[in-house]
Design an enzyme around this catalytic site. Structure first.
Site, short mmCIF file in Angstrom:
data_model
loop_
_atom_site.label_atom_id
_atom_site.label_comp_id
_atom_site.label_asym_id
_atom_site.label_seq_id
_atom_site.Cartn_x
_atom_site.Cartn_y
_atom_site.Cartn_z
CG ASN A 20 -6.57 26.75 -66.71
OD1 ASN A 20 -6.37 25.94 -65.94
ND2 ASN A 20 -7.47 27.62 -66.87
CD1 TRP A 21 -2.21 22.13 -68.35
CD2 TRP A 21 -1.20 20.95 -66.67
NE1 TRP A 21 -0.84 22.12 -68.70
CE2 TRP A 21 -0.13 21.10 -67.78
CE3 TRP A 21 -0.82 20.14 -65.56
CZ2 TRP A 21 1.13 20.79 -67.68
CZ3 TRP A 21 0.64 19.37 -65.55
CH2 TRP A 21 1.55 20.22 -66.66
CD GLU A 79 -13.53 26.46 -66.98
OE1 GLU A 79 -12.57 26.18 -66.38
OE2 GLU A 79 -13.75 26.21 -68.31
CD GLU A 92 -9.56 32.28 -70.90
OE1 GLU A 92 -8.68 31.81 -71.42
OE2 GLU A 92 -10.19 32.03 -69.75
N GLY A 139 -13.88 26.22 -74.33
CA GLY A 139 -14.18 24.59 -74.48
C GLY A 139 -15.16 24.46 -75.35
N GLY A 164 -6.40 26.08 -72.86
CA GLY A 164 -7.09 24.98 -71.83
C GLY A 164 -6.89 23.54 -72.24
N GLY A 165 -7.99 23.11 -73.05
CA GLY A 165 -7.94 21.62 -73.77
C GLY A 165 -6.65 21.28 -74.43
P1 PGA Z 1 -10.17 26.28 -73.93
O1 PGA Z 1 -10.03 26.77 -72.51
O2 PGA Z 1 -8.81 26.63 -74.58
O3 PGA Z 1 -10.32 24.58 -73.66
O4 PGA Z 1 -11.28 26.82 -74.63
C1 PGA Z 1 -9.41 28.02 -72.28
C2 PGA Z 1 -9.64 28.77 -70.89
O5 PGA Z 1 -10.68 28.26 -70.07
O6 PGA Z 1 -8.59 29.18 -70.40
#
Ligand code: PGA
Length: 257
Positions: free
Chosen positions: A8-9, A96, A166, A172, A233-234
């Site tokens: 997930n960018w 988010e 999640e 994050g 994510g990151g």
């Molecule tokens: P993260 O994000 O790997 O940066 O913690 C995960 C996500 O929001 O899917």
């Protein structure tokens, strides 16, 4: 069940940056066909990335969707538009979006149904905040999020959905949930799914974990028996780290995963 790793960018990258990243990932995945991989670039990069991925097994996902097919909804994108761009997946209900954009359980439900109708596989995100965990509300939060989002989803459609656990406090933050916490959460999610779709139906649904997944912890997370994939994510913004996470599932191939 084939494991699934989703990158997930979020709101990162121009078209040329996204194309370069997708190209590098495609190259790195050349000899890997025992793990499903899906990339979720921002809307503006979907066209560029779909061109790079053409002819490969890598799936394309959008990060959000509206539930109407078309109409006066300024700034929104419909499932039909995403399909036409080559998307096969769409992330719905990411925390988010729920938290920063006030997306309700009901809106997540509409998005899930509309995506299925258009032939997109929803990657439905659920998870508790740290406050909810402290108050021991975790299981209640899952039940509410899942039951609302999956209301109206037919028994046979559950196999067209991926669930992502999640925990909001792990996203994050660099603080991933422990294997034990994940295993318990996934089992509880399985239970809710069984109640809604029966044992067989629930077993057809992959449950991914997401939240601070890194190359350093990916192997440990991939080993959790209840984990059928990861939402990253990151660490998905660099080909080297993302590919290393994808590879973390490979030592376990043949062990039923
Ligand atoms: P993260 O994000 O790997 O940066 O913690 C995960 C996500 O929001 O899917």
């Amino acid at each position: 069940m084939k494991p699934l790793v989703v990158g997930n960018w979020k709101m990162h990258g121009t078209q040329s940056e996204a194309s370069a990243l997708a190209r590098e990932i495609r190259k790195g995945l050349k000899n890997i066909n025992d793990v499903d991989v899906v990339l979720a670039p921002p809307f503006t990069c979907l066209g560029a990335v779909t061109r790079v991925l053409k002819g490969s097994a890598i799936g394309l996902a959008a990060q959000n969707v509206h539930w109407e097919e078309e109409g006066a909804f300024t700034g929104e994108i419909s499932p039909k538009m995403l399909r036409a761009l080559g998307c096969r997946f769409v992330i719905v209900g990411h925390s988010e979006r729920r938290r920063l954009f006030q997306e309700s359980d009901q809106a997540v439900a509409e998005k899930t149904l509309a995506s299925l109708r258009a032939g997109l596989r929803p990657i439905l995100c659920v998870g508790e905040t740290s406050e909810e965990r402290k108050k021991e509300l975790t299981t209640r939060v899952f039940a509410r999020q899942l039951r609302t989002a999956l209301k109206g989803v037919g028994k046979s459609a559950i196999e067209k959905i991926e669930i992502a656990y999640e925990p909001v406090w792990a996203i994050g933050t660099g603080q991933n949930a422990t294997p034990r916490q994940i295993s318990r959460a996934h089992r509880w999610i399985q239970e809710v799914l069984q109640g809604l779709f029966g044992r067989k139906g629930a077993q057809k649904c992959r449950i991914l974990y997401g939240g601070s997944v890194r190359p350093e912890n990916a192997a440990e997370l991939a080993r959790v028996p209840e984990v059928s994939g990861l939402l990253v994510g990151g660490a998905s913004l660099k080909a080297t780290t993302f590919l290393s996470i994808v590879r973390s599932f490979r030592p376990h191939m043949g062990s039923g995963k």
